[in-house]
Design a protein around this motif. Structure first.
Motif, short mmCIF file in Angstrom:
data_model
loop_
_atom_site.label_atom_id
_atom_site.label_comp_id
_atom_site.label_asym_id
_atom_site.label_seq_id
_atom_site.Cartn_x
_atom_site.Cartn_y
_atom_site.Cartn_z
N THR A 170 -6.50 -4.14 8.27
CA THR A 170 -6.11 -5.17 7.32
C THR A 170 -7.32 -5.97 6.87
O THR A 170 -8.44 -5.76 7.37
CB THR A 170 -5.06 -6.11 7.95
N ILE A 194 -1.43 -5.16 1.06
CA ILE A 194 -1.77 -6.43 1.70
C ILE A 194 -1.35 -7.55 0.77
O ILE A 194 -1.07 -7.32 -0.41
CB ILE A 194 -3.28 -6.53 2.00
N ASP A 195 -1.29 -8.77 1.29
CA ASP A 195 -0.93 -9.90 0.44
C ASP A 195 -1.87 -10.00 -0.75
O ASP A 195 -3.09 -9.94 -0.61
CB ASP A 195 -0.99 -11.21 1.25
N HIS A 196 -1.28 -10.17 -1.91
CA HIS A 196 -2.02 -10.33 -3.16
C HIS A 196 -2.87 -9.11 -3.49
O HIS A 196 -3.80 -9.20 -4.30
CB HIS A 196 -2.92 -11.57 -3.11
N ARG A 199 -1.52 -6.06 -4.56
CA ARG A 199 -0.83 -5.12 -5.42
C ARG A 199 -1.34 -5.22 -6.85
O ARG A 199 -1.65 -6.31 -7.34
CB ARG A 199 0.67 -5.42 -5.38
#
Length: 740
Positions: A63, A172-174, A176
C-alpha cells in the motif's frame, strides 16, 4: 543482458544490516524500490504488467507509504488482469495510469475485477510471464507503441479474453482514475478499437485478437450487450461509472494459445492502427517477433556500457541499475495530444528533481539522440503551457511539482549546449530559459534575491548561472552579465554563523541535506563555512564518521521515532534525492579520499540482489543512474558539463558514447564484495593514487564532459591507503576565477 533482474526493487528493502560507516545513515523515506517487473521497451511509450491495484505501479502487494516499510495490501501475489502504462520507482506521484486491463478468464463475466493468485512469475528485459488461476499461462511483451499478450488456456468451453477500457489508477484511497468520455467499437473478425479520454488525455487503442471462431461483443456493467457493436459515453462521472469494454469468447483446447495485439496512440484510433501495423506487420501472430525485436533493443542499450570484473551479485545489480535507468522517460514520437505538429513527445518525467543530477547526464552519454528529443519536448511544453516542467506526466501539468525545486531544466540545457549535443534552436531555447526564471518562486527571487523554501534560492541562482553560460556562448554578453548578477546571490541562502542554509521549510529533507549540494561557486561556499577544515568537519558529522549505529524506521514509524531520526542531521543514504551529490562535496575541499569511503560504503551496503535490493524509491531511474555513475568512478555535476573522478567498482569499464569509446581502466584494482555476496566483515575502500587521461598525468579530480564525450582512456592507479592525489588542485569554481 542476462544479468538483468526486473524484480529488483519490487519489494520492501531487505538488505543485510549495514556495517561501518553505512550503519550510521538514517533512511526516513519509503524503504521500497516501487519498481515493477513488467514488459517495457527502452524509453518506450508502453509498458505492461500484472495488475493488482497496489501502489504505485499497480503491481505487487504493498500500500501507499512515504516513511519506513510499507504495509501489505494482499497476502500473496495476485492480479485481476494485465494493464498498460505503469510508473517506475516513483512515490506519491498521483498519476497511476494502468489503463486498458486485459483479463484472460474462464470464470463468469460478473467476476471481472476480482483478483486471482499469480504463480510462477518470470521476467526478462522486454518480457513478463506468470500463471493466473486456474492455470492460464500469461505472457506479455511490448514494442515502442504496442503490447502483445499471449494466453495459453486449459481446456474450457467458455474461455474468454476481456478488455476493460474503464480501468485506471489503483485500489487505494484517491487512486482511482475515471474516464470522462469513451467510444468503443467492435469491428468483427477479431478486430476492435476505442478511445478513452482520461485525465484530459485521449488514449486510443486498436486491438486484434487471434482467436478463430470465437465470438466477440461489447459489454457494460459486466453484462453482455447481445448484438451490440459499439458503446458511446459522452460524459462519465465518479457516480455514474460502470465498467465497460470488449469480450472475446470461445472454446479452448488444452494448451491453446490466444494472442492479443494492441496498438496505442494519443492521436486517435487510426494512428493506433498504424502503430500496430508498423510494429507487428500483417502476420496473424507477432508475439515472438516483437519480443525478439525489443530484447535486441535492450541488448543494444544496456550494451552501451560494458564492465569487466565484479562478483556475480555486483554485476547483476549494475546491469539492473542500467536497465532501470532506461525505462523512463517515455517517448511517444508524433503522439502529443496537445500540439498538432510532429516531433518528440516525452512524458513520465517524474520528476526533474529525481533525474536531473544523474539520469539526464547518463542519457546524454549513451542515448544522446533521445536526450535531445527530451529537451526539444520540454521546450515545446514551455511554449504550450508557459513553464519548463519540474515534472510531466501523460496529462498536462508542467508546474505541479513546484514545491520540489525550481528551474531544473536549465541544467540539462546548459550541459547539452556545452558539449554541442543535437541541433536545437538555441536562440529560441535561451528565450524560454530566461523567461522561465521569473515564474513561480522565480518572481520573488528576482525582486528580493532570496526566496523560501530556501533551497529554491540555490536552484534559481544556479539556473541563472546555467543560463548565463548559454547566453555568453551565443555572444549575448549584456544578457550574460545581467544573469551573472543574480547567479552571485547564492550566499543569501546561507547563515554565515552556522555555515548551513537558513532555517526554512524543505521538501523531503532538512537544511543539512540541502547544504552540501554541488554549486557553481564551491570555493566561495567552503569559505563561507570557515574554510576546508571546518567544511570537512561538517561533512564528517553529516556522514556519521565516529557515530554510533542507528535504528531504521520500520512499519508505521511514529512521530516521536521520526523526530529523533531527523534530529541526527545525518546523511540519509541513497534514500533521499538531496543527498545524492553530497559525497562529492569532499572533492572541493581537497579530500577525495572521503568521497571514496562514503561511495564505497553506499555501493557495498545500500544495493543488493533480490526484490528488496534497493534502499528506497528508484524514482524513475534517478537512483539507479546514481549507482551506474558511482560504479564507473564518475559523477556528473549537472549544469557544469563536468565529471568528478573517484575509485571505480570495476577493474575496467567502457562507455560507448555515440561512435566514440571512453574507457576507465585501473591498475591495482581489488575486487570487493557487496552485501548480497554474504559479507562477514566490512571490506575496505580503495583510493586513487594517480591518474592519467589519454596517457598524460591528471593531477585534478575532475574531467570536462567534453573529455568523456570525445572518447579516450582514463587510467586510475588504485591503492589501499589515501594518497595526495587531488588534494592540491580543486574542481572549477567561480571564486577561483575558473568558471565551470
Amino acid at each position: 543482458m542476462d544479468d538483468i533482474d526486473p524484480f529488483i526493487g519490487t519489494a520492501p528493502t531487505a538488505l543485510p544490516p549495514a556495517q561501518g560507516l553505512a550503519a550510521t545513515w538514517w533512511w526516513p523515506k519509503a524503504q521500497i524500490g516501487n519498481t515493477h517487473p513488467g514488459a517495457v521497451s527502452p524509453l518506450g511509450m508502453v509498458s505492461a504488467c500484472a495488475y493488482s491495484g497496489a501502489y504505485p505501479t499497480g503491481y505487487g502487494l504493498y500500500t501507499k507509504n512515504t516513511e519506513g516499510l510499507p504495509d501489505q495490501m494482499f497476502d500473496h501475489p495476485q492480479a485481476s488482469g494485465f494493464t498498460h502504462f505503469q510508473q517506475s520507482g516513483t512515490g506519491a506521484i498521483r498519476k497511476y495510469y494502468n489503463y486498458v486491463r486485459v483479463t484472460p478468464m474462464v470464470q463468469p463475466l460478473d467476476t471481472l475485477g476480482q483478483s486471482w493468485p499469480l504463480h510462477d512469475e518470470t521476467a526478462e528485459a522486454g518480457y513478463y510471464a506468470a500463471t493466473l488461476d486456474p492455470g492460464i499461462r500469461c505472457e506479455i511483451t511490448v514494442g515502442a507503441k504496442v503490447a502483445v499478450h499471449r494466453y495459453t488456456f486449459p481446456e474450457h468451453r467458455g474461455a474468454r479474453v476481456v478488455v476493460d477500457l474503464s480501468c485506471g489508477g489503483l485500489a487505494i484511497d484517491h487512486g482511482r482514475t475515471v474516464p470522462l468520455r469513451a467510444h468503443v467499437e467492435s469491428l468483427g473478425h477479431g478486430r476492435a478499437q476505442g478511445t478513452v479520454v482520461v485525465e484530459g488525455v485521449p488514449l486510443s487503442v486498436y486491438i486484434e485478437v487471434d482467436s478463430p471462431d470465437w465470438r466477440q461483443m461489447v459489454w457494460h456493467d459486466r453484462r453482455l450487450i447481445e448484438g451490440g457493436t459499439r458503446l458511446d459515453f459522452d460524459r462519465i462521472r465518479q457516480t455514474t461509472l460502470r465498467p465497460f469494454g470488449l469480450l472475446f469468447i470461445g472454446q479452448a483446447a488444452a494448451g491453446q494459445s490466444v494472442e492479443v495485439r494492441i496498438g496505442f496512440s494519443l492521436r486517435g484510433c487510426e494512428q493506433a492502427r498504424e502503430n500496430l501495423r508498423r510494429e507487428c506487420g500483417e502476420a496473424p501472430q507477432a508475439f515472438d517477433t516483437i519480443k525478439a525485436h525489443t530484447q535486441a533493443k535492450w541488448r543494444d542499450h544496456v550494451g552501451r556500457i560494458e564492465v569487466e570484473g565484479g562478483s556475480p551479485a555486483r554485476r547483476q545489480v549494475f546491469a539492473t541499475a542500467l536497465y532501470h535507468s532506461l525505462v523512463k522517460p517515455c517517448f511517444g514520437d508524433d503522439e502529443s495530444p496537445f500540439w498538432p505538429t510532429s516531433g518528440p513527445f516525452a512524458f513520465d518525467v517524474c520528476t526533474m528533481w529525481d533525474i536531473y543530477k544523474t539520469q539526464l547526464p547518463l542519457l546524454m552519454a549513451i542515448c544522446p539522440d533521445r536526450a535531445v528529443d527530451l529537451l526539444e519536448s520540454l521546450i515545446r511544453v514551455c511554449e504550450e503551457e508557459g513553464n519548463f516542467p519540474i515534472g510531466y506526466r501523460m496529462a498536462r501539468g508542467a508546474d505541479r511539482f513546484f514545491r520540489q525545486a525550481s528551474a531544473l531544466t536549465h541544467t540539462a540545457l546548459a550541459d547539452a549546449h556545452a558539449i554541442g549535443l543535437g541541433d536545437l534552436d538555441w536562440n529560441w531555447a535561451l528565450v524560454h530559459m530566461v523567461d522561465d526564471l521569473r515564474r513561480m518562486y522565480g518572481e520573488d527571487f528576482y525582486e528580493h534575491g532570496v526566496v523560501h523554501p530556501i533551497s529554491h534560492t540555490l536552484d534559481l541562482a544556479y539556473a541563472y548561472h546555467c543560463t548565463s553560460g548559454v547566453a555568453r556562448a551565443m555572444n549575448d554578453v549584456p544578457l550574460a552579465k545581467q544573469l551573472d548578477e543574480r547567479a552571485l546571490l547564492w550566499p543569501n541562502a546561507f547563515d554565515p554563523a552556522t555555515g548551513l542554509l537558513h532555517d526554512s521549510s524543505f521538501y523531503e529533507g532538512g537544511k543539512w541535506n540541502y547544504s552540501f549540494r554541488l554549486m557553481h561557486d564551491m570555493a566561495g561556499r567552503i569559505a563561507l563555512a570557515g574554510g576546508d577544515e571546518k567544511f570537512v568537519a561538517m561533512l564528517d558529522a553529516f556522514f556519521g564518521y565516529g557515530a554510533a549505529r542507528v535504528v531504521q524506521p520500520g512499519h508505521r514509524p511514529d512521530a516521536a521515532q521520526m523526530a529523533v531520526g531527523y534530529a541526527l542531521n545525518r546523511f540519509e543514504g541513497l534514500n533521499n534525492e538531496p543527498d545524492m551529490e553530497a559525497p562529492w562535496s569532499y572533492h572541493y575541499a581537497g579530500r577525495p579520499d572521503r568521497t571514496a569511503e562514503v561511495v564505497h560504503a553506499a555501493l557495498t551496503w545500500q544495493f543488493g540482489t533480490g526484490p528488496g535490493g534497493l534502499p528506497g524509491n528508484d524514482d524513475s531511474g534517478g537512483l539507479s543512474s546514481w549507482y551506474v555513475w558511482a560504479s564507473l568512478g564518475l559523477f556528473p555535476v549537472a549544469g557544469q558539463s563536468l565529471f568528478l573522478v573517484n575509485a571505480p567498482a570495476f577493474a575496467r569499464s567502457t562507455i560507448h558514447v555515440g561512435d566514440k569509446d571512453f574507457v576507465i581502466e585501473t591498475s591495482g584494482h581489488r575486487e570487493t564484495p557487496i552485501s548480497s555476496d554474504g559479507l562477514d566483515r566490512v571490506p575496505p575502500p580503495q583510493y586513487v593514487q594517480s591518474a592519467r587521461l589519454n596517457g598524460k598525468p591528471l593531477e585534478v579530480t575532475h574531467l570536462s564532459a567534453s573529455d568523456v564525450h570525445a572518447g579516450g582512456t582514463l587510467h586510475l592507479e588504485l591503492g589501499p591507503e589515501p594518497s595526495r592525489w587531488g588534494r592540491a588542485t580543486r574542481p572549477p569554481s567561480l571564486s577561483t576565477g575558473v568558471g565551470p
